[in-house]
Scaffold this motif. Sequence first.
Motif, short mmCIF file in Angstrom:
data_model
loop_
_atom_site.label_atom_id
_atom_site.label_comp_id
_atom_site.label_asym_id
_atom_site.label_seq_id
_atom_site.Cartn_x
_atom_site.Cartn_y
_atom_site.Cartn_z
N LYS A 1 22.50 -44.53 31.95
CA LYS A 1 23.95 -44.44 32.15
C LYS A 1 24.61 -43.65 31.04
CE LYS A 1 23.03 -48.24 34.80
NZ LYS A 1 21.63 -48.08 35.13
N LYS A 2 23.94 -43.53 29.90
CA LYS A 2 24.46 -42.79 28.75
C LYS A 2 23.48 -41.68 28.39
CE LYS A 2 26.80 -46.78 26.78
NZ LYS A 2 26.93 -47.65 25.62
N LEU A 3 24.00 -40.56 27.93
CA LEU A 3 23.17 -39.45 27.48
C LEU A 3 22.44 -39.87 26.21
CD1 LEU A 3 22.33 -36.47 27.81
CD2 LEU A 3 24.32 -35.86 26.42
N VAL A 4 21.11 -39.72 26.21
CA VAL A 4 20.30 -40.10 25.06
C VAL A 4 20.06 -38.87 24.19
CG1 VAL A 4 18.09 -41.04 24.29
CG2 VAL A 4 19.21 -41.98 26.33
N VAL A 5 20.59 -38.90 22.98
CA VAL A 5 20.39 -37.82 22.01
C VAL A 5 19.99 -38.50 20.70
CG1 VAL A 5 21.39 -35.81 20.88
CG2 VAL A 5 22.16 -36.44 23.16
N ALA A 6 18.77 -39.04 20.69
CA ALA A 6 18.26 -39.75 19.52
C ALA A 6 16.75 -39.53 19.45
CB ALA A 6 18.58 -41.24 19.64
N GLY A 7 16.18 -39.80 18.29
CA GLY A 7 14.73 -39.69 18.13
C GLY A 7 14.22 -38.33 18.56
N PRO A 8 13.18 -38.30 19.39
CA PRO A 8 12.60 -37.02 19.80
C PRO A 8 13.55 -36.18 20.66
CG PRO A 8 11.58 -38.82 21.01
CD PRO A 8 12.45 -39.44 19.95
N TYR A 9 14.55 -36.82 21.27
CA TYR A 9 15.52 -36.08 22.08
C TYR A 9 16.41 -35.19 21.22
CZ TYR A 9 14.08 -38.81 26.06
OH TYR A 9 13.33 -39.37 27.06
N ARG A 10 16.38 -35.34 19.92
CA ARG A 10 17.13 -34.45 19.03
C ARG A 10 16.35 -33.17 18.76
NH1 ARG A 10 18.36 -37.67 13.96
NH2 ARG A 10 19.57 -35.82 13.45
N HIS A 11 15.08 -33.15 19.15
CA HIS A 11 14.21 -31.98 18.93
C HIS A 11 13.92 -31.21 20.22
CE1 HIS A 11 13.11 -32.91 14.73
NE2 HIS A 11 13.27 -34.16 15.12
N VAL A 12 13.79 -31.96 21.33
CA VAL A 12 13.41 -31.34 22.60
C VAL A 12 14.02 -32.17 23.74
CG1 VAL A 12 11.20 -32.60 22.80
CG2 VAL A 12 11.44 -30.35 23.86
N TYR B 1 24.57 -30.28 24.43
CA TYR B 1 23.19 -30.67 24.12
C TYR B 1 22.21 -29.60 24.60
CZ TYR B 1 18.87 -33.46 24.44
OH TYR B 1 17.59 -33.93 24.35
N LYS B 2 22.40 -29.16 25.82
CA LYS B 2 21.52 -28.16 26.43
C LYS B 2 21.55 -26.84 25.65
CE LYS B 2 20.93 -25.89 30.88
NZ LYS B 2 21.44 -25.76 32.23
N ARG B 3 22.71 -26.48 25.13
CA ARG B 3 22.84 -25.24 24.35
C ARG B 3 22.10 -25.32 23.02
NH1 ARG B 3 28.46 -24.69 25.99
NH2 ARG B 3 29.02 -25.82 24.11
N ASN B 4 21.93 -26.52 22.49
CA ASN B 4 21.39 -26.69 21.15
C ASN B 4 19.97 -27.22 21.06
OD1 ASN B 4 23.66 -26.08 19.12
ND2 ASN B 4 24.66 -27.22 20.76
N VAL B 5 19.48 -27.82 22.12
CA VAL B 5 18.14 -28.42 22.09
C VAL B 5 17.29 -27.76 23.19
CG1 VAL B 5 16.84 -30.57 22.30
CG2 VAL B 5 19.09 -30.58 21.21
N PRO B 6 16.14 -27.19 22.80
CA PRO B 6 15.30 -26.51 23.79
C PRO B 6 14.69 -27.45 24.83
CG PRO B 6 14.39 -26.30 21.56
CD PRO B 6 15.61 -27.15 21.46
N ARG B 7 14.41 -26.89 25.99
CA ARG B 7 13.85 -27.66 27.10
C ARG B 7 12.43 -28.13 26.80
NH1 ARG B 7 14.11 -23.97 31.48
NH2 ARG B 7 16.23 -24.64 31.83
N TRP B 8 11.56 -27.25 26.31
CA TRP B 8 10.13 -27.57 26.18
C TRP B 8 9.59 -27.49 24.76
CZ3 TRP B 8 9.02 -30.10 30.22
CH2 TRP B 8 9.51 -29.73 31.46
#
Length: 161
Positions: free
Chosen positions: A76-87, A145-152
């Motif tokens: 329900k919330k966008l997760v931008v923590a841990g590994p999601y801050r890198h990819v 988030y999409k602009r700053n964190v790569p997909r893969w």
Amino acid sequence: MLFAWIRAVVILPMSVLVFIPALALYFSGYRWAPNHPALLALGGLLLALGLSLAGWTMRLFAVKGKGTAAPWDPPKKLVVAGPYRHVRNPMISSVLAMQIAEALLLNAALCWGLFALFLTLNMLYFPLVEEKELLARFGEPYRLYKRNVPRWLPRLTPWEP
């Protein structure tokens, strides 16, 4: 919540990592032959790393996102923590690592084919379907988030929202 996670894990990663490969190997007449010890060690390391990353990302989805990885119960919330801050897709990265581990540990060319198929399907699905759904659900925070964190391929430094 626990039942939702069990269902999501059994249906999604277990299908890709256990059920489909087991059936494919069974019906192909696969017979295990030992791989080189260095490749077995690499497979074991990738399996451990993949399992750890999968557990970490699933926990983040449950605790921070208040949902699961399953489309029927998304965060329900966008997760931008841990590994999601890198990819943006560390959960898929964990499954890919475990698929490579499976191919190395089982010494099975068929598993490499399943890895290639899963990778290809996800490379199509994420930009064509999931990212559009995330943009619709989370709006501008996801766009940023999409602009700053790569997909893969992960960033070397964690992104600070």
